[in-house]
Design an enzyme around this catalytic site. Structure first.
Site, PDB file in Angstrom:
ATOM      1  N   ASP A   1      -9.187   3.259  -1.622  1.00 39.24           N
ATOM      2  CA  ASP A   1     -10.015   3.289  -0.418  1.00 39.24           C
ATOM      3  C   ASP A   1     -11.310   4.038  -0.702  1.00 39.24           C
ATOM      4  OD1 ASP A   1      -8.019   1.930   0.779  1.00 39.24           O
ATOM      5  OD2 ASP A   1      -7.182   3.635   1.847  1.00 39.24           O
TER       6      ASP A   1
ATOM      7  N   ASP B   1       0.852  -1.180   0.000  1.00 41.82           N
ATOM      8  CA  ASP B   1       0.000   0.000   0.000  1.00 41.82           C
ATOM      9  C   ASP B   1       0.895   1.240   0.000  1.00 41.82           C
ATOM     10  OD1 ASP B   1      -2.278   1.539   0.119  1.00 41.82           O
ATOM     11  OD2 ASP B   1      -2.817   1.002   2.166  1.00 41.82           O
TER      12      ASP B   1
END
Length: 957
Positions: free
Chosen positions: A631, A555
């Site tokens: 996200d 990430d």
């Protein structure tokens, strides 16, 4: 700490979200640049359509067997450029433009192309004073290169496929020494010359000259390109020398100042696509699948940021006759303008309309603008979508074949608290009879955000935890981010610093930014030695507590820097070789995923296939694993937009894509959560994920009724794993997308061109998820003249083409199997995919109106490279014709022993036979039991009992 700015949804739709401690709030758009605030974009966009100052020096042309080189000159500043043209095998062409003698080398993207694409021959087939005609191998394509003004027109036969620099928007900012002198006058205008081009057109089409043609002397008339309404330019229209322009040598945005020691270095070029109204690609924009025009607004921005989504540099144009692709290979910040109209059409296009005897045809114009580097672009000439996919993946590689477990269901949140929480979660799936293959751990599992470590109080015995999951035949994924805590007690940091592997500041010290650990260094993944060292850290003796069933999530690899400009790294930071970060920014995440995947391979001695999820990616990232859409938020629009986002990724090679089921931010209600599980079951990557401040949302926490609905959706995914795995295998072999828009299969059905709320998996299954709150029905378009589709749940047959209204309840997932296809399933669903590996298969045979069908099945061990290195696989082909179902090998090279067998055959659209017989070589004919349902024309053959690797036939008599 800074907010977790990690939504990558929203550049196109300007939908940005962020986390501010415990709540999700809207991001201030003023924190991120518009084109007007990006000095190079503003300069490039100030170049208006009209006559180009660039002239091709035809006398400099050098032709080899497979390439052409000639010089271009800007007749205003006299800077020479080098144009290189390559004809490539497989119906492709490459165009490169660089300075002829730059002050120092300009960045050219490495490591993305899997190989130097093989070239085909070029030949000059005609020339005059102002143009050259080239043949590109045996493809039937011809290129007309015009000298003054420079432009290129690509034709196939008499059809204009595309034009390059037809709008005169080539703008190449050359490297220069900084001076205090004023910008040179721009009073010298370049007149447009179209006489020789017009002669070429007449020879191609054998038509009489229209009444108002270009003058014979080659000067521009009122109808010439220089005089097209709206395309005249003023002295301010085309800034060439940028010495005095704000932002050329230094640029400030908010509190951050970007020094530019090499000055203005941007490049831009335009492409015109006559006859095309529908263009796709440039993922992962949060908008419709079809790209919007950018006139009157900002262009699409291609810059990998923690808040923005990341967009690939590929574009596909499609109409009923052909599909073409443009692959812009540049790793710097890039903006893309798209216009689609006839008013701005080039003179060539208008002439073509006249020649072809019709009214104006549509045209799409695309303009690429990058901050640095060179112009390096591939034209993928199709003509079919499958050809463009093959051409692109020939260049950048195909989607890696994931291990089977990676296609199953994944359970994640930020963060599962400790080993006890993981054990309870694992047991919960068994207690509630819900399949699950993978449990994920986010950043809180580490020792103070030190990656490759475990929190000793919460995860004191990671090997025991992993061993418990392995006993259940489940896996775990842990997060390893590419920001390293600056801490003298942290071995990883000390090694990177001692080896000089950190990215440097412009002054030569280690670059430090603020991220989850606090002060963090950023390894220079562009350095091959750094990548090799990083890969070594995943060995079992280096990554303590890791085991064979632990896989990795990268990430924040844009890279994300909380206190950096636009939440990323300074552009004047330095990488190996002295390259500035501005030159290669969008490659950073690509390299992180590459190094991590190589590490997982190496820890097994090259035997095991890795699984690595990455948030940032680039062309070629498909070779290293999966991506997700960032996200997102627990809102209906975010769920719905995930469909075109994943479709746009699939179109440019990245098939292994999905969205966070349930939404990362906020807490979904039960209806949204159920619908998202149903949608996710039919997207390639299937993971539930949530923010740490959301309520827990494991599938059994929303009541028995909703638990049953979620369980049913997940079980549908597991039953179809054989089909998913086979479809991924085809993607690996040929580059065809796993999840695809309808128009990919229905090339001449214009109704499909704008559909992005339904999609195909492979070529056999059509899915229309329910994405509207409170929906009681959906409109499903069934394409294909003369085709039939079968509802996979009711088996009802529908004739196509038609728009079908389908009533829905909360249990409905509208899915249809294409008539003429055979889909393998496994209907004994167990706790994990590995537990099902040797279970029997059911074949669903959906008959076409002609009474035929075909399909295939790929089987191997599901996790190693033995299918490649040792040919340990089975590839089976099934076909139905003349009332006989036949199974045979689709690839005789593969050899693999499997105890799995065929337990049922379900034939959709079949009449009732008098008898059914099974034949196998060397065995007596055997009569099979069957059941026929006349209302739905379903014929079920029970327990053929044949091994999945055997050749056999079943006859209906």
């Amino acid at each position: 700490p800074s907010p977790r700015l990690s939504s990558r949804l929203g550049m196109a739709a300007l939908v940005w979200t962020a986390l501010c401690l415990a709540s999700a709030i809207a991001v201030d758009r003023s924190n991120f640049k518009t084109c007007d605030q990006s000095s190079f974009c503003k300069r490039q966009r100030s170049v208006k359509p009209g006559s180009s100052p660039y002239r091709a020096l035809l006398e400099s042309l050098q032709l080899s067997q497979d390439s052409m080189k000639l010089q271009l000159v800007n007749e205003v500043n006299k800077v020479p450029l080098l144009l290189e043209l390559y004809g490539l095998q497989g119906n492709m062409m490459r165009i490169k433009i660089n300075e002829l003698s730059p002050l120092h080398p300009r960045y050219e993207v490495p490591d993305v192309l899997v190989r130097d694409p093989p070239a085909t021959w070029l030949a000059v087939t005609g020339r005059d004073d102002n143009s050259v005609e080239l043949a590109l191998g045996d493809s039937g394509h011809k290129l007309i290169l015009t000298g003054k003004p420079f432009r290129m027109d690509l034709l196939q036969g008499r059809e204009l496929v595309l034009s390059v620099n037809s709008r005169g928007l080539l703008h190449f900012e050359h490297l220069r020494h900084r001076c205090a002198c004023p910008s040179p006058s721009f009073s010298d205008k370049v007149s447009s010359s179209v006489g020789s081009l017009w002669d070429k057109i007449k020879s191609l089409f054998h038509r009489e000259e229209p009444k108002e043609s270009a003058p014979a002397d080659g000067t521009a008339s009122e109808e010439s390109e220089a005089a097209v309404p709206g395309e005249q330019e003023s002295k301010e229209d085309r800034p060439d020398q940028a010495e005095e322009e704000l932002g050329s040598w230094e640029e400030t945005f908010k509190t951050h100042t970007d020094s530019k020691p090499h000055g203005p270095t941007s490049v831009g070029l335009d492409f015109s696509l006559p006859g095309f109204e529908h263009v796709y690609g440039i993922p992962e924009h949060a908008d419709s699948l079809r790209l919007r025009t950018t006139e009157g607004g900002d262009p699409y921005r291609l810059y990998n940021l923690d808040v923005f989504q990341y967009e690939l540099y590929n574009l596909l144009a499609h109409n009923t006759q052909r599909t073409v692709g443009i692959f812009w290979l540049n790793a710097a910040e890039t903006w893309v303008d798209i216009s689609s109209n006839t008013a701005g059409k080039t003179l060539f296009g208008k002439m073509l309309d006249y020649m072809q005897g019709g009214g104006e045809t549509p045209q799409t114009d695309v303009r690429w603008m990058s901050e640095s580097g060179i112009i390096d672009v591939f034209l993928l000439l199709g003509p079919a979508p499958s050809d463009v996919f093959r051409q692109y993946t020939t260049l950048t590689g195909t989607q890696a074949l994931p291990p089977l477990f990676a296609m199953a269901y994944h359970q994640s949140r930020w963060n599962y608290n400790d080993e006890e929480d993981v054990a309870t979660l694992d047991e919960g799936f068994d207690t509630h009879d819900i399949p699950c293959d993978v449990i994920w751990l986010d950043i809180e599992h580490t020792d103070g955000k030190r990656y490759f470590t475990w929190d000793s109080s919460k995860f004191p015995q990671p090997r025991n935890m992993l061993g418990h999951l392995a006993a259940k035949r489940r896996k775990m994924v842990s997060i390893v981010d590419p920001h390293i805590k600056v801490d003298s007690g942290y071995q990883v940091h000390n090694e990177i610093r001692s080896r000089g592997f950190y990215v440097k500041t412009k002054d030569g010290s280690d670059y430090e930014g603020w991220c989850w650990p606090g002060s963090a260094g950023y390894p220079d993944f562009t350095n091959p030695e750094m990548r090799a060292w990083w890969a070594s850290k995943f060995s079992y003796d280096q990554y303590e507590g890791s085991m064979e069933n632990l896989y990795i999530w990268n990430d924040m690899n844009e890279p994300s820097v909380f206190n950096g400009p636009e939440v990323t790294m300074y552009k004047d930071a330095l990488h190996q070789g002295g390259w500035e970060h501005r030159d290669l920014h969008n490659l950073y995440g690509f390299y992180v995923q590459m190094a991590t995947a190589q590490g997982l391979e190496q820890r097994s001695g090259g035997l095991e296939r890795p699984f690595v999820l990455s948030r940032a990616f680039f062309a070629g990232s498909q070779r290293y694993g999966a991506v997700w859409t960032g996200d997102n938020t627990a809102e209906w629009d975010h769920m719905k937009i995930s469909i075109p986002m994943c479709l746009s990724l699939a179109l440019v090679g990245i098939s292994f894509c999905g969205a966070d089921v349930g939404g990362f931010f906020k807490s979904p209600d039960a209806e949204l959560l159920v619908r998202w599980y149903q949608l996710g079951a039919y997207q390639p990557f299937y993971r539930a994920h949530a923010h740490l401040d959301t309520v827990r949302r494991e599938p059994w926490l929303f009541g028995e009724e909703n638990k049953a609905l979620i369980r049913a959706a997940i079980r549908q995914r597991y039953a179809l794993l054989p089909y998913w795995y086979t479809t991924f295998y085809h993607s690996y072999r040929s580059g065809q997308p796993v999840m695809r828009p309808l128009w990919v299969e229905y090339l001449d059905d214009v109704t499909t061109f704008s559909i992005d709320d339904q999609f195909l998996i492979g070529n056999a299954l059509l899915v229309h998820p329910v994405t509207e709150q409170g929906a009681h029905g959906v409109q499903v378009y069934l394409p294909g003249k003369g085709e039939v589709w079968y509802d996979v749940h009711s088996h009802q047959k529908h004739h196509a083409p038609q728009m079908l209204y389908v009533p829905v309840t909360m249990s409905s997932i509208p899915v249809y199997q294409r008539g003429g296809s055979i889909v393998p399933r496994k209907e004994r669903v167990r706790r994990s995919s590995d537990c099902m590996h040797h279970d029997p298969y059911t074949l669903y045979v959906a008959l076409s109106p002609q009474g035929t069908a075909e399909g295939d099945l790929f089987i191997d061990d599901g996790h190693t490279y033995n299918f490649e290195s040792k040919a340990q696989y089975l590839h089976r082909h099934f076909s139905f014709a003349s009332n006989t179902l036949t199974a045979r090998s689709a690839d005789s090279k593969g050899i693999f022993e499997s105890p799995a067998w065929i337990e049922r055959v379900v034939i959709l659209g079949a009449g009732k036979p008098a008898a059914v017989f099974l034949r196998q070589s060397g065995m007596p004919e055997m009569r099979l039991d069957f059941q026929h349902e006349p209302e739905t024309s379903i014929l079920t053959l029970r327990k053929p009992g044949v091994n999945i690797g055997a050749d056999w036939s079943i006859s209906l008599r």
